[in-house]
Design an enzyme around this catalytic site. Structure first.
Site, short mmCIF file in Angstrom:
data_model
loop_
_atom_site.label_atom_id
_atom_site.label_comp_id
_atom_site.label_asym_id
_atom_site.label_seq_id
_atom_site.Cartn_x
_atom_site.Cartn_y
_atom_site.Cartn_z
N GLY A 41 0.78 -1.23 0.00
CA GLY A 41 0.00 0.00 0.00
C GLY A 41 0.81 1.28 0.00
N TYR A 42 2.13 1.19 0.09
CA TYR A 42 2.93 2.41 0.13
C TYR A 42 2.87 3.13 -1.22
CZ TYR A 42 5.18 1.01 4.56
OH TYR A 42 5.43 0.65 5.87
N SER A 43 2.35 4.35 -1.18
CA SER A 43 2.26 5.20 -2.37
C SER A 43 1.66 4.45 -3.56
CB SER A 43 3.64 5.78 -2.73
OG SER A 43 4.09 6.64 -1.70
#
Length: 334
Positions: free
Chosen positions: A59-61
């Site tokens: 889910g990071y960026s």
């Protein structure tokens, strides 16, 4: 660089881990993340320092963190010379069997690799039976998609129950714990960390510098991150009055050792038995400082002095229920 072994595995990790939440397309999660060229430069510098351990998440960026990391690794080093960790939970289906099997394939594709060294559950899932999650994770290990498993911030009893489920069913147990732990937040010393020690689970804490609060003498920062990181504000600002006194002590000890405050905060982590604190770096210099912290040797008196003023804190990290779908920044200050 110094190295250690991850839990009961044969995986060798550097004693500094690069946190890849700093990498990714700005505005998709945070406003202060590095673009692909800047991310690549920091990753290259980490490799030059001998750092081989990188931690990202699906889910990071919006997945761009994994993409930037994967392409930088491919350009600079053989795949078997690095340890790549990613996470699952902030996605549709959380930690259900279907979600885990779907999300690992997306992560591998974005990273451009056919296996992941360490797969971490990002939080505890209140909607999926523990057995379903642990069996699905074990499936990935048996299929060769994942070498080892880890968990992130949760309550001690939850982690213990998941480990028991793995043991009782002959599934792969967790080898790593990525929890919230630093001089300003030590609540996991009560239950979770002793359980990890008992089970030889390596600690790889996130936020070892408390979002920069342990790296500067003043509480607030004028940097882009300091002005816009509302998640960090939500984690730390409510305890500013109590915690600034600890920050002042970090500055005192750093002055005595003639080193940076950040190096004292990291040296304390290793003194407490941490395997590899996760350092989020937006500048190459921060990784130089982290590597240099390995040369700082705190005395027992230093440790006592740094810890003396700590007071109990509200829980930040472990959650009491699943957030609404699509929520990624749990502690955001509104």
């Amino acid at each position: 660089m110094e190295y250690t072994t991850l839990g009961n595995t044969d995986i060798k990790i550097s004693k500094v881990c690069v946190g890849c939440m700093s990498f990714g397309k700005a505005g998709t999660m945070h406003d202060w993340t590095l673009d692909e060229e800047q991310s690549g430069a920091v990753i290259r510098h980490a490799l030059d320092l001998g750092i081989n351990f990188f931690d990202t998440a699906n889910g990071y960026s919006a997945g761009t963190s994994e993409e930037y990391l994967g392409r930088a690794v491919k350009k600079n080093i053989a795949r078997d010379k690095v340890v790549l960790a990613s996470k699952v939970y902030f996605n549709e289906g959380r930690l259900s069997r279907e979600a885990i099997h779907r999300e690992i394939d997306g992560t591998l594709k974005r990273l451009g690799t056919d296996y992941l060294d360490l797969y971490i559950i990002h939080r505890f899932d209140y909607d999926t039976p523990i057995e379903e999650t642990m069996e699905a994770l074990d499936d990935l290990v048996r299929a060769g998609k994942v070498r080892a498993l880890g968990a992130s911030a949760m309550y001690g009893y939850q982690f213990y129950n998941m480990q028991l489920a793995a043991r009782d069913n002959n599934w792969t147990p967790f080898s790593a714990m990525e929890n919230h732990y630093n001089l300003l937040y030590r609540e996991d010393e009560r239950e979770l960390i002793p359980i990890c020690r008992q089970m030889n689970v390596s600690l790889m804490p996130y936020s070892p510098l408390a979002a920069g609060h342990l790296a500067r003498p003043q509480w607030k920062s004028d940097s882009l991150r300091g002005r816009t990181d509302r998640t960090a504000m939500g984690k730390y600002d409510r305890m500013e009055e109590q915690d600034i006194r600890i920050v002042e002590r970090v500055k005192e000890v750093a002055d005595r050792h003639e080193c940076r405050m950040s190096q004292i905060a990291l040296a304390w982590q290793w003194k407490k038995g941490v395997a590899s604190p996760i350092v989020g770096a937006t500048k190459a210099q921060y990784l130089d400082d982290a590597a240099g912290a390995l040369d700082v040797e705190l005395t027992p008196q230093d440790v006592d002095y740094l810890e003396e003023l700590y007071v109990p804190h509200p829980i930040v990290g472990a959650i009491d229920k699943n957030p609404e779908q699509g929520v990624m920044l749990l502690d955001e200050k509104k």
